[in-house]
Every structure is written in C-alpha cells, then in structure tokens.
Write a protein that holds these residues in place. Structure first.
Motif, short mmCIF file in Angstrom:
data_model
loop_
_atom_site.label_atom_id
_atom_site.label_comp_id
_atom_site.label_asym_id
_atom_site.label_seq_id
_atom_site.Cartn_x
_atom_site.Cartn_y
_atom_site.Cartn_z
N THR A 1 -0.60 1.01 13.24
CA THR A 1 -0.26 1.99 12.20
C THR A 1 1.01 2.74 12.57
OG1 THR A 1 -2.60 2.26 11.63
CG2 THR A 1 -1.09 4.00 10.92
N ARG A 2 1.15 3.11 13.84
CA ARG A 2 2.35 3.81 14.30
C ARG A 2 3.59 2.92 14.15
NH1 ARG A 2 1.65 4.92 20.18
NH2 ARG A 2 3.21 6.57 19.97
N VAL A 3 3.45 1.65 14.50
CA VAL A 3 4.58 0.72 14.42
C VAL A 3 5.00 0.50 12.97
CG1 VAL A 3 5.24 -1.69 14.78
CG2 VAL A 3 4.12 -0.42 16.61
N TYR A 4 4.03 0.33 12.05
CA TYR A 4 4.35 0.09 10.64
C TYR A 4 5.03 1.29 9.98
CZ TYR A 4 1.66 -4.27 10.40
OH TYR A 4 1.20 -5.55 10.57
N SER A 5 4.90 2.47 10.57
CA SER A 5 5.49 3.67 9.97
C SER A 5 6.99 3.79 10.28
CB SER A 5 4.77 4.92 10.49
OG SER A 5 5.07 5.15 11.85
N LEU A 6 7.52 2.91 11.11
CA LEU A 6 8.89 3.10 11.59
C LEU A 6 9.96 2.69 10.58
CD1 LEU A 6 8.39 1.87 15.29
CD2 LEU A 6 8.46 4.23 14.45
N LEU A 7 10.04 1.40 10.24
CA LEU A 7 11.11 0.88 9.37
C LEU A 7 10.48 -0.05 8.32
CD1 LEU A 7 13.72 -0.03 12.15
CD2 LEU A 7 13.86 1.92 10.58
N ARG B 1 9.18 -4.61 8.68
CA ARG B 1 7.78 -4.64 9.13
C ARG B 1 7.40 -5.95 9.78
NH1 ARG B 1 6.18 -1.29 4.37
NH2 ARG B 1 5.95 0.79 5.24
N ASN B 2 7.88 -7.07 9.24
CA ASN B 2 7.54 -8.35 9.87
C ASN B 2 8.12 -8.45 11.27
OD1 ASN B 2 6.71 -9.20 7.05
ND2 ASN B 2 6.42 -11.12 8.17
N ARG B 3 9.35 -7.96 11.43
CA ARG B 3 9.97 -8.04 12.75
C ARG B 3 9.33 -7.05 13.74
NH1 ARG B 3 15.68 -6.88 10.85
NH2 ARG B 3 14.57 -6.44 8.90
N LEU B 4 9.00 -5.86 13.27
CA LEU B 4 8.27 -4.92 14.11
C LEU B 4 6.94 -5.51 14.55
CD1 LEU B 4 8.96 -1.66 12.05
CD2 LEU B 4 9.74 -2.07 14.39
N ASN B 5 6.26 -6.14 13.59
CA ASN B 5 4.97 -6.76 13.88
C ASN B 5 5.14 -7.94 14.84
OD1 ASN B 5 2.12 -6.69 13.36
ND2 ASN B 5 2.34 -8.59 12.23
N SER C 1 0.83 -1.21 0.00
CA SER C 1 0.00 0.00 0.00
C SER C 1 0.86 1.26 0.00
CB SER C 1 -0.92 0.00 1.22
OG SER C 1 -0.17 -0.04 2.41
N ALA C 2 0.29 2.35 -0.54
CA ALA C 2 0.96 3.65 -0.52
C ALA C 2 0.97 4.19 0.90
CB ALA C 2 0.23 4.62 -1.44
N PRO C 3 2.02 4.96 1.29
CA PRO C 3 2.12 5.46 2.67
C PRO C 3 0.88 6.22 3.13
CG PRO C 3 4.18 5.81 1.51
CD PRO C 3 3.20 5.31 0.48
N GLU C 4 0.30 7.04 2.24
CA GLU C 4 -0.85 7.85 2.64
C GLU C 4 -2.14 7.02 2.80
OE1 GLU C 4 -0.54 8.01 -1.88
OE2 GLU C 4 0.82 8.13 -0.14
N GLN C 5 -2.11 5.77 2.35
CA GLN C 5 -3.28 4.88 2.46
C GLN C 5 -3.06 3.74 3.44
OE1 GLN C 5 -6.35 5.02 0.70
NE2 GLN C 5 -5.65 7.10 0.26
N ARG C 6 -1.88 3.70 4.06
CA ARG C 6 -1.51 2.53 4.87
C ARG C 6 -2.45 2.33 6.05
NH1 ARG C 6 3.89 3.26 5.21
NH2 ARG C 6 4.00 2.19 3.21
N GLY C 7 -2.80 3.42 6.76
CA GLY C 7 -3.69 3.29 7.91
C GLY C 7 -5.05 2.75 7.50
N LYS C 8 -5.56 3.24 6.39
CA LYS C 8 -6.87 2.78 5.91
C LYS C 8 -6.82 1.30 5.53
CE LYS C 8 -10.41 3.72 2.40
NZ LYS C 8 -10.75 4.54 1.23
N VAL C 9 -5.73 0.89 4.86
CA VAL C 9 -5.57 -0.51 4.45
C VAL C 9 -5.48 -1.42 5.67
CG1 VAL C 9 -3.99 -2.16 3.35
CG2 VAL C 9 -4.54 -0.01 2.20
N VAL C 10 -4.63 -1.03 6.64
CA VAL C 10 -4.50 -1.81 7.86
C VAL C 10 -5.84 -1.88 8.59
CG1 VAL C 10 -3.42 -1.88 10.16
CG2 VAL C 10 -2.03 -1.38 8.14
N GLY C 11 -6.56 -0.75 8.63
CA GLY C 11 -7.86 -0.72 9.29
C GLY C 11 -8.87 -1.63 8.63
#
Length: 378
Positions: A309-315, A319-323, A112-122
């Motif tokens: 959403t905050r966690v996915y924005s980091l690195l 992402r898999n390891r953050l998750n 997903s695009a960064p500006e849509q990531r929260g909506k996609v995750v939601g």
C-alpha cells in the motif's frame, strides 16, 4: 480479480507438498527434489523484473491473457517431464509465467479511489494468500490420491478456465508510459535510487519473505520424517491452518487507508519473529507448529500488504514498475530463503532452520529501526 489472483499464484506452491513423491519417482534425495521450490520462486522473480514493467507500456488485459495462456503450457510441461532436469526447467517456466497476480494488483489499484486503495489491495491480497496456502492442501491431497503429475494437469485446466474468465470480465486498461522497453527497465533503477520508501519496504519484504520460504520448504521435510511420518495429503492440510492469515488482509488494508501502514509493518515483523520462537520449541508438537503457522501467515500479511500500500501511493503512473521492484526482490527473498532453509536443514535440522530465520527477523527489525526517522515515511 481476487479469485483469479489466488488461483494463478497457487501454481508457485503446488510443488511443495509433492517433494517427497517427486524424490521417490526420480530416485533422488528429498533435499535435492526441494530445489524445484526455489527454482519456481526464482522464475517468478525473473518474470516480475522483465515482464511486469510492460504493464506500464502495454495494454494490461492483453498482457494478462497472454501470460495466463503461457502458464497453461508451462504446467503441461511439468506434468509430462520425463526427467528431473526437465521438471526443473518446467518449474522455472511456471514461475516466470505465474506473474499474473502482480499484473492484476496494479490494474486494481489504478481502478480504485485513493481512499479505498488499501482496502482493495487487501481484498485481492486475501485471495492471493488463500491461493498460496490452500494450494498446498489441494496439492498434497491430489498428489497422494492421483500422483504428483495429476496436480500439474489439473492446474493447467484451472489456468485455461481463468483465461476465459479474464477475457470476459476484465476491463481494458490503457498504459501511460510512452518510452522504449530499454527506457522502461532503466527507469526501475531510477525508482530504486529516488524512492526511499520503496527501498525500505522492499528490503523489509526480502527478509520477511525469506523466512516464509525457508519455513514452508523445510516444514515438508520435518513432517515427512520422524516422529510424524505424514504423507503429502496430511502435510497439505497445514495450508488450511495458514489460510487464517487471509482474514487479516482487509483489516490491514483498512489500517493503511487510515495512515497506519508503517505501524502494521512493525507488528507484522514481530509476529513473524514470535512464530519462529514457537517453531523452535515445536519440533515434536503438531499444535505448536499449527500455532506458529497462524502467527507467520498473519505476520506476512501485515508486512506485505502494508508495504505494498505504501509503495502504490508513490507514483500512480509507475505502479507496474514500482510493483516490479518491490515484488521481484521480495520473491528473490523467497527463493533465497528456500535455498537457505534447505542448507540449514542439511547442517543442523529443524533447530538450525528456526535459529537462522530468527537471524533474518533481526535484520528486518534493523532496517525498520534505521529508517524509522525517515522524513518521507508513510
């Protein structure tokens, strides 16, 4: 992806309305039968910690397919268990192999695009929550009509169907991590050490998920006894009430895209606290319990999606390891909360459970307040 996530995560929760039926078959106390709920959650946490990081190293679609098929086998083992001990082992394996939603979420975030990531995750999280809550309704009905073993057979068939859907519909997604598995696991602790947002979000989630686990485990014991005396099918219907929280998921995701994720976390914690105040005064009120369920499930959505959403924005490359860090500790919180709830139930019944969970709310708010002035908050 939302549909697959919801149908697979349901494996973790089918057992909850079936506790009384399982206790009756194996002739054990209901509180003892309830141990399979936190064994399943503990298995999920184990799978998250040791298997989800591989999504940064292995091709993600292949890993999702292998894990889904392993789920089929674990569910069949539960359906055919000849003793409660074997059912406990099967429950742990069900948890370990039901991590597919946490492999799908980083895949979706990477597409997903960064500006849509929260909506996609939601959106995907709304599918996940519907799966969590309606699984109880389905399980309660199937258990009452066909017996608890039938539910696990049906679940294995659902997972087999999902296997073929994933095979045909999911894209191939190449990993970015080039190190060894040992380096991969070691990097989890590096992320915990270097990412303050990850630490804050994870700790708040732990306390929130513990309340969620304590409530849904002990609610079965409350509703199966006096004055309600509900059967498993009726208890399962309360999952439909909780599904209202899924409606909040895309809205919470959009708030995160606009930079309001941390604010949504605070409101979510507040709703969870309110839910247990309602539960405390609803020991004999179905309406009160239903209202409390709406509050706790919308609150959990607010906390979880916003923190994720905050966690996915980091690195992006991790992402898999953050998750892994975020979700493994969150579900350890659920497992510990289920055990905590059962202990409180033995000590003082429903009022002890609600007071104990209000205490967990206080801890969540303490973390939220202490990290409020963090320079890196998002």
């Amino acid at each position: 992806m939302a549909a697959c996530t919801g149908l697979i995560v349901a494996n973790l929760y089918y057992c909850q309305p079936l506790i009384v039926l399982i206790a009756n078959e194996f002739k054990i106390p209901e509180a003892s039968a309830g141990t399979i709920t936190y064994l399943t959650q503990a298995g999920y946490a184990i799978g998250l910690f040791f298997m989800v990081p591989l999504g940064d190293k292995l091709e993600r679609k292949k890993q999702i397919l292998i894990t889904t098929f392993a789920s089929v086998i674990a569910l069949i083992l539960a359906a055919t268990a000849k003793s409660f001990f074997l059912l406990q082992i099967a429950s742990l394996l069900i948890g370990i192999t039901s991590i597919v939603p946490q492999l799908i979420l980083p895949l979706a975030a990477s597409l997903s695009a960064p500006e849509q990531r929260g909506k996609v995750v939601g959106t995907i999280m709304s599918g996940l929550l519907v799966g969590i809550l309606l699984s109880r309704t389905l399980s309660g009905f199937i258990g009452q009509v066909l017996g608890w073993r039938s539910m696990f057979y049906i679940a294995s068939g659902i997972c087999l169907l999902i296997f073929f859907v994933i095979q045909n519909k999911f894209p191939v997604n190449k990993p970015q991590f080039q190190g060894t598995y040992g380096q991969l696991i070691k990097s989890l602790f590096t992320l915990i050490k270097t990412q303050p947002i990850l630490r804050e979000a994870t700790l708040i989630n732990v306390f929130s998920f513990a309340q969620f686990g304590a409530f849904w485990t002990t609610m079965v014991l409350l509703l199966s006894g006096e004055p309600f005396n509900y059967n498993s099918a009726t208890i399962g219907l309360f999952g439909i009430v909780g599904a209202s929280g899924a409606l909040a998921a895309p809205l919470v995701g959009k708030m995160g895209d606009k930079g309001g994720s941390r604010v949504a976390v605070g409101y979510g914690c507040l709703l969870i606290l309110i839910s247990f105040l309602v539960f405390y005064f609803s020991i004999e009120s179905v309406i009160g319990i239903a209202i409390g369920i709406v509050f706790i499930d919308i609150g959990i959505q607010g906390v979880h999606i916003s923190n994720q959403t905050r966690v996915y924005s980091l690195l992006p490359e991790a992402r898999n390891r953050l998750n892994t860090v975020f979700m493994s500790f969150s579900f350890l919180g659920t497992a510990a909360g289920s055990a905590y709830g059962l202990l409180l139930w033995k000590l003082g019944g429903w009022h002890a459970v609600t007071i104990g969970c209000i205490g967990l709310s206080a801890l969540a708010f303490t973390v939220y307040a202490l990290t409020y002035k963090s320079k890196s908050k998002k």
